[in-house]
Design an enzyme around this catalytic site. Structure first.
Site, PDB file in Angstrom:
ATOM      1  N   ASP A   1       1.300  -1.522  -0.369  1.00  0.00           N
ATOM      2  CA  ASP A   1      -0.190  -0.080  -0.192  1.00  0.00           C
ATOM      3  C   ASP A   1       0.827   1.385   0.188  1.00  0.00           C
ATOM      4  O   ASP A   1       0.935   1.218   0.966  1.00  0.00           O
ATOM      5  CB  ASP A   1      -0.392   0.188   1.325  1.00  0.00           C
ATOM      6  CG  ASP A   1      -2.174  -0.662   1.133  1.00  0.00           C
ATOM      7  OD1 ASP A   1      -2.753  -1.074   0.188  1.00  0.00           O
ATOM      8  OD2 ASP A   1      -3.125  -0.773   2.184  1.00  0.00           O
TER       9      ASP A   1
ATOM     10  N   HIS B   1       7.966   5.983  -5.000  1.00  0.00           N
ATOM     11  CA  HIS B   1       7.867   4.930  -4.533  1.00  0.00           C
ATOM     12  C   HIS B   1       7.348   3.650  -4.180  1.00  0.00           C
ATOM     13  O   HIS B   1       8.295   2.541  -4.157  1.00  0.00           O
ATOM     14  CB  HIS B   1       7.025   5.589  -2.760  1.00  0.00           C
ATOM     15  CG  HIS B   1       6.398   4.645  -1.776  1.00  0.00           C
ATOM     16  ND1 HIS B   1       7.014   5.203  -1.112  1.00  0.00           N
ATOM     17  CD2 HIS B   1       5.332   4.159  -1.722  1.00  0.00           C
ATOM     18  CE1 HIS B   1       6.723   4.303   0.455  1.00  0.00           C
ATOM     19  NE2 HIS B   1       5.886   3.582  -0.302  1.00  0.00           N
ATOM     20  N   GLU B   2       6.161   3.966  -5.000  1.00  0.00           N
ATOM     21  CA  GLU B   2       5.758   2.170  -5.123  1.00  0.00           C
ATOM     22  C   GLU B   2       6.891   1.298  -5.942  1.00  0.00           C
ATOM     23  O   GLU B   2       6.578   0.079  -5.595  1.00  0.00           O
ATOM     24  CB  GLU B   2       4.088   2.360  -6.094  1.00  0.00           C
ATOM     25  CG  GLU B   2       3.031   3.343  -4.969  1.00  0.00           C
ATOM     26  CD  GLU B   2       3.170   2.449  -3.799  1.00  0.00           C
ATOM     27  OE1 GLU B   2       2.944   1.698  -3.793  1.00  0.00           O
ATOM     28  OE2 GLU B   2       2.654   3.653  -3.268  1.00  0.00           O
TER      29      GLU B   2
ATOM     30  N   HIS C   1       9.084  -0.514  -4.385  1.00  0.00           N
ATOM     31  CA  HIS C   1       8.898  -1.839  -3.824  1.00  0.00           C
ATOM     32  C   HIS C   1       8.527  -2.821  -4.718  1.00  0.00           C
ATOM     33  O   HIS C   1       9.629  -4.198  -4.252  1.00  0.00           O
ATOM     34  CB  HIS C   1       7.116  -2.350  -3.182  1.00  0.00           C
ATOM     35  CG  HIS C   1       6.921  -1.322  -2.767  1.00  0.00           C
ATOM     36  ND1 HIS C   1       7.119  -0.812  -1.068  1.00  0.00           N
ATOM     37  CD2 HIS C   1       5.605   0.224  -2.028  1.00  0.00           C
ATOM     38  CE1 HIS C   1       7.100  -0.861   0.193  1.00  0.00           C
ATOM     39  NE2 HIS C   1       5.623  -0.274  -0.587  1.00  0.00           N
TER      40      HIS C   1
ATOM     41  N   GLU D   1       9.042  -0.078   3.224  1.00  0.00           N
ATOM     42  CA  GLU D   1       8.439   1.319   3.374  1.00  0.00           C
ATOM     43  C   GLU D   1       9.590   3.283   3.209  1.00  0.00           C
ATOM     44  O   GLU D   1       9.666   3.378   2.030  1.00  0.00           O
ATOM     45  CB  GLU D   1       7.211   1.723   4.275  1.00  0.00           C
ATOM     46  CG  GLU D   1       6.152   0.911   3.906  1.00  0.00           C
ATOM     47  CD  GLU D   1       5.701   0.638   2.882  1.00  0.00           C
ATOM     48  OE1 GLU D   1       5.730   2.059   2.414  1.00  0.00           O
ATOM     49  OE2 GLU D   1       4.774  -0.001   2.535  1.00  0.00           O
TER      50      GLU D   1
END
Length: 518
Positions: free
Chosen positions: A223, A402-403, A406, A431
């Protein structure tokens, strides 16, 4: 360049460390962050995921390998070293994946029993010049292991699991694996993937092959010329630019507009497809010769036609730029990156990133699903609703950067499986790494060290979506490593890990992901 290479070597060791950090790290002995994580799934069912305690060692300049190992290939060398180091039969170790670059080799292995892998009992080794420079493992005692022949048929448990996880088994065929549990036993499990595209969920389910109970899950979802917001800019208010020929052909030898089979004139290619709604709903070039000149109008709603085209264009440009940059520092085909065609350079192909802009399945967020190497990563970018008109998350570069990070960390941690970083502290590490890489892209040089705020544009809040700005100033951001003991949410833990002074030494552009406790 040497400084950047030193940085990415630190990343390599960091992600090796991430799957082997338990006993070697200075956590409190009673902490469960490193081994457990409770997940609430589907219809409110809670499953406590478990990763066995791990050990991790580094050896400075390295420890010489036994002479009998030095002439072996990376696979045999890895199995021989681990079996020797742990004093187990080599039949108990299976090579999972590995690669060599810049004179260093990184290898990943799993524990096996009767030829069946133990999913969460893993090991990793880093070699350099016939020396071992790092070794970690989470191998387990098998004195309480279940029989290796299932007593429950996999087809009998799939419907029940689909109901619990509110999804459907996808096309990946079920496998049989062992799974170590917190009580010291090792269960035999039917393993398969369950997805719900509408809800944006994607799980790897572990179902006890003797009782039919769901015992654990791996959650793959975490998320966050072209008229675009350049990759080193953070906010659309910094200004769009028409960027010409930004691709790096050393990273993308066929350019950005090839899917490995044919050329394209839309926002799809070998590394990424950017779309809205369906994967075929891409943005076409606005003029011949691959010109994508769409200007985003912030005074209008995100879903007006020109804004949709601008959003897809920015997403396509940004993920490709990320791919080409990180490729230069080692996130290549052999180290499990995202490409359809791997050009014979190792790894599994057919897994370009799919980025869905203005995704209708959520608001005020973004996420990234990282399945194993060979399956496409899935990024969903949502609309943010704090303002009128609403704001598009893909036009604040720190969020998609940011995503997609991951994808980097979940692929590299654990050797391309996408299964690590599942415990609470490990999720916090993921994160934190995503925030710090987004921050890194916003700095043009080593002297440009300013406070960094995540999510300030989409929320219309100068404080952004984190509790403090990321800063080298202790008065601006007072968080310390000792604060982790008081936290139980991955983004909050990630904030502390990222803000630690040893992690934001932008003056040398060397990142340290292994802080000392304060």
């Amino acid at each position: 360049m040497a400084t950047f290479n030193k940085f990415f070597s630190s990343v390599f060791l960091a992600v090796l460390y991430a799957s082997s950090y338990g006993n070697a790290a200075p956590w409190p002995t009673n902490a469960k962050h490193g081994t457990h994580r409770v997940r609430t799934l589907g219809k409110g069912v809670q499953v406590e995921a478990f990763h066995p305690p791990s050990s991790y060692k580094t050896y400075g300049a390295g420890v010489d390998l036994a002479s009998s190992f030095t002439s072996s290939g990376i696979e045999d060398k890895t199995v021989s070293y681990i079996s020797s180091e742990l004093q187990v039969d080599s039949a108990k170790v299976t090579f999972k994946s590995g690669y060599t670059q810049n004179g260093q080799s990184f290898a990943y292995a799993k524990q096996v029993h009767n030829g069946i892998p133990v999913s969460n009992a893993v090991a990793n080794v880093a070699f350099k010049d016939n020396k071992v420079i790092a070794f970690g493992h989470s191998f387990v005692d098998t004195s309480k292991i279940a029989p290796s022949t299932p007593s429950v048929d996999v087809n009998a448990v799939i419907p029940k699991t689909e109901e619990v996880l509110e999804g459907k088994k996808n096309e990946i065929e079920p496998t049989l694996e062992y799974h170590a549990l917190a009580d010291g036993s090792v269960a035999l499990a039917h393993v398969f993937q369950v997805q719900n595209d509408e809800a944006g969920t994607w799980y790897k389910a572990f179902v006890d092959a003797h009782t039919g109970d769901l015992i654990s899950v791996t959650d793959y979802v975490a998320d966050a010329s072209y008229k675009v917001l350049p990759v080193n800019k953070e906010l659309i208010t910094d200004g769009l630019e028409l960027v010409t020929d930004p691709q790096n052909t050393a990273s993308s030898p066929s350019g950005w507009h090839s899917d490995g089979k044919s050329n394209t004139t839309d926002t799809s290619g070998n590394n990424v497809v950017a779309y809205k709604g369906s994967v075929s709903s891409t943005t076409k070039q606005s003029a011949d010769n691959l010109v994508f000149d769409y200007t985003y109008d912030t005074t209008k709603a995100p879903d007006v036609a020109n804004n949709v085209n601008a959003a897809r264009t920015n997403a396509f440009y940004l993920v490709n730029s990320y791919h080409d940059t990180l490729y230069q520092y080692g996130f290549t085909e052999a180290s499990f990156n995202f490409q359809n065609d791997n050009f014979g350079k190792g790894g599994a192909g057919n897994d370009r990133i799919r980025i869905s802009v203005q995704d209708a399945s959520g608001t005020d967020n973004a996420d990234f699903a990282t399945p194993p190497d060979g399956q496409s990563g899935q990024c969903r970018m949502f609309i943010w609703t704090a303002t009128n008109p609403k704001r598009d998350g893909v036009l604040e570069n720190d969020i998609p950067l940011h995503e997609v990070t991951h994808g980097l960390t979940n692929r590299m941690t654990g050797g391309g499986t996408g299964e690590c970083l599942q415990s609470l502290e490990a999720g916090g590490m993921g994160e934190g790494w995503s925030d710090i890489v987004a921050d890194w892209f916003s700095h043009s040089d080593s002297a440009d060290v300013t406070d960094f705020i995540m999510g300030q544009y989409v929320t219309n809040d100068p404080a952004g979506i984190r509790s403090h700005p990321y800063s080298t100033s202790a008065s601006t951001n007072p968080l310390r490593y000792s604060d982790i003991a008081k936290l139980d949410e991955v983004h909050n833990i990630g904030e502390v890990r990222t803000v630690h002074p040893e992690m934001v030494l932008f003056k040398s552009l060397t990142f340290f992901f292994l802080p000392n406790p304060l």
